[in-house]
Write a protein that holds these residues in place. Structure first.
Motif, PDB file in Angstrom:
ATOM      1  N   THR A 127     -15.844 -31.267  24.307  1.00 12.82           N
ATOM      2  CA  THR A 127     -14.871 -31.246  23.384  1.00 12.82           C
ATOM      3  C   THR A 127     -14.978 -31.192  21.382  1.00 12.82           C
ATOM      4  N   ASP A 128     -16.739 -32.114  21.554  1.00 14.47           N
ATOM      5  CA  ASP A 128     -16.941 -32.436  20.218  1.00 14.47           C
ATOM      6  C   ASP A 128     -17.398 -31.059  19.578  1.00 14.47           C
ATOM      7  N   ALA A 129     -17.783 -29.992  20.922  1.00  9.94           N
ATOM      8  CA  ALA A 129     -18.476 -28.506  20.375  1.00  9.94           C
ATOM      9  C   ALA A 129     -17.490 -27.806  19.773  1.00  9.94           C
ATOM     10  N   SER A 130     -16.011 -27.718  20.520  1.00  9.03           N
ATOM     11  CA  SER A 130     -14.289 -26.749  20.260  1.00  9.03           C
ATOM     12  C   SER A 130     -14.261 -26.089  18.990  1.00  9.03           C
ATOM     13  N   ASN A 131     -13.848 -25.387  18.957  1.00 10.70           N
ATOM     14  CA  ASN A 131     -13.226 -24.832  17.383  1.00 10.70           C
ATOM     15  C   ASN A 131     -11.136 -24.774  17.698  1.00 10.70           C
ATOM     16  N   ARG A 132     -10.978 -24.940  18.942  1.00 12.25           N
ATOM     17  CA  ARG A 132      -9.683 -25.203  19.197  1.00 12.25           C
ATOM     18  C   ARG A 132      -9.311 -26.562  17.863  1.00 12.25           C
ATOM     19  N   LYS A 133      -7.951 -25.939  17.088  1.00 10.27           N
ATOM     20  CA  LYS A 133      -6.793 -26.988  16.922  1.00 10.27           C
ATOM     21  C   LYS A 133      -6.657 -28.185  17.242  1.00 10.27           C
ATOM     22  N   ILE A 134      -6.437 -27.888  18.722  1.00 15.48           N
ATOM     23  CA  ILE A 134      -5.980 -30.095  18.817  1.00 15.48           C
ATOM     24  C   ILE A 134      -7.003 -30.352  19.690  1.00 15.48           C
ATOM     25  N   ASP A 135      -8.073 -29.899  19.767  1.00 11.08           N
ATOM     26  CA  ASP A 135      -9.699 -30.176  20.305  1.00 11.08           C
ATOM     27  C   ASP A 135     -10.042 -31.238  18.619  1.00 11.08           C
ATOM     28  N   GLN A 136      -9.793 -30.347  17.615  1.00 19.41           N
ATOM     29  CA  GLN A 136     -10.239 -31.212  16.542  1.00 19.41           C
ATOM     30  C   GLN A 136      -9.437 -31.993  16.338  1.00 19.41           C
ATOM     31  N   ILE A 187     -10.733 -35.421  15.417  1.00 19.01           N
ATOM     32  CA  ILE A 187     -10.254 -36.884  13.878  1.00 19.01           C
ATOM     33  C   ILE A 187      -9.354 -38.179  14.422  1.00 19.01           C
ATOM     34  N   LEU A 188      -8.384 -37.945  15.020  1.00 19.10           N
ATOM     35  CA  LEU A 188      -7.985 -39.146  15.689  1.00 19.10           C
ATOM     36  C   LEU A 188      -9.202 -40.230  16.036  1.00 19.10           C
ATOM     37  N   GLU A 189     -10.134 -39.696  16.767  1.00 16.28           N
ATOM     38  CA  GLU A 189     -11.620 -39.967  17.571  1.00 16.28           C
ATOM     39  C   GLU A 189     -12.056 -41.734  16.553  1.00 16.28           C
ATOM     40  N   LEU A 190     -12.155 -40.560  15.232  1.00 14.47           N
ATOM     41  CA  LEU A 190     -12.671 -41.131  13.817  1.00 14.47           C
ATOM     42  C   LEU A 190     -12.049 -42.546  13.294  1.00 14.47           C
ATOM     43  N   LEU A 191     -10.735 -41.622  13.117  1.00 13.66           N
ATOM     44  CA  LEU A 191     -10.085 -42.543  12.994  1.00 13.66           C
ATOM     45  C   LEU A 191     -10.208 -44.074  13.490  1.00 13.66           C
ATOM     46  N   MET A 201      -7.455 -39.835   5.173  1.00 13.34           N
ATOM     47  CA  MET A 201      -6.644 -38.280   5.349  1.00 13.34           C
ATOM     48  C   MET A 201      -6.323 -38.025   4.110  1.00 13.34           C
ATOM     49  N   SER A 202      -6.614 -38.359   2.968  1.00 13.56           N
ATOM     50  CA  SER A 202      -6.482 -38.240   1.951  1.00 13.56           C
ATOM     51  C   SER A 202      -7.322 -37.121   1.619  1.00 13.56           C
ATOM     52  N   VAL A 203      -8.491 -37.305   1.080  1.00 14.59           N
ATOM     53  CA  VAL A 203     -10.047 -36.858   1.727  1.00 14.59           C
ATOM     54  C   VAL A 203     -10.342 -35.670   1.921  1.00 14.59           C
ATOM     55  N   ILE A 204      -9.613 -35.225   3.741  1.00 11.21           N
ATOM     56  CA  ILE A 204      -8.636 -34.370   4.394  1.00 11.21           C
ATOM     57  C   ILE A 204      -8.121 -33.611   3.922  1.00 11.21           C
ATOM     58  N   LYS A 205      -6.862 -34.482   3.335  1.00 10.47           N
ATOM     59  CA  LYS A 205      -5.944 -33.071   2.732  1.00 10.47           C
ATOM     60  C   LYS A 205      -6.341 -32.327   1.571  1.00 10.47           C
ATOM     61  N   GLN A 206      -7.514 -33.198   0.904  1.00 12.92           N
ATOM     62  CA  GLN A 206      -7.657 -32.735  -0.457  1.00 12.92           C
ATOM     63  C   GLN A 206      -8.735 -31.333   0.163  1.00 12.92           C
ATOM     64  N   LEU A 207      -9.649 -31.652   0.624  1.00 13.91           N
ATOM     65  CA  LEU A 207      -9.957 -30.877   1.417  1.00 13.91           C
ATOM     66  C   LEU A 207      -9.361 -29.122   1.835  1.00 13.91           C
ATOM     67  N   ALA A 208      -8.749 -30.063   3.130  1.00 11.98           N
ATOM     68  CA  ALA A 208      -7.946 -28.721   3.393  1.00 11.98           C
ATOM     69  C   ALA A 208      -6.768 -28.020   2.474  1.00 11.98           C
TER      70      ALA A 208
END
Length: 115
Positions: free
Chosen positions: A73-82, A86-90, A102-109
């Protein structure tokens, strides 16, 4: 999955293995010894030159005291795994810090969207 995506996944799995190894404070030599392989074989897995088998991933997960899924999962490029990552990081962050992240992620995206 095309060949470029496969190669990227193999490199990412190798990187996840290297990060887990470093996080546990083990050298490539110690991991190689535990697996009964050479240090060079561990290096080839970590650099994405060699693809670890499912059995080898299970052995590595045992050595690193993590789940096989975590290595993948840490290595996956699938959106659901990513998204799960992010959920784990939160987790463990206060509501204020989660909102800031979340604000930083939104700005980056927003900045990375192809227009």
């Amino acid at each position: 999955m095309d060949e470029l995506q496969k190669a990227a996944l193999v490199r990412a799995v190798g990187q996840a293995i290297a990060l887990r190894r470093a996080a546990t404070g083990l050298s490539q030599e110690k991991v190689a010894e535990a697996l009964g392989i050479t240090r060079e074989a561990v290096s080839r897995m970590e650099t994405g030159v060699a693809v670890p088998t499912v059995v080898r991933l299970a052995e590595l997960a045992e050595i690193f005291d993590c789940g096989i899924g975590e290595l993948l999962t840490d290595a996956s490029n699938r959106k659901i795994d990513q998204a799960r990552r992010i959920l784990e990081l939160l987790e463990g962050l206060s509501a204020e810090k989660r909102e800031m992240l979340m604000s930083v992620i939104k700005q980056l995206a927003d900045g990375l969207v192809d227009r």
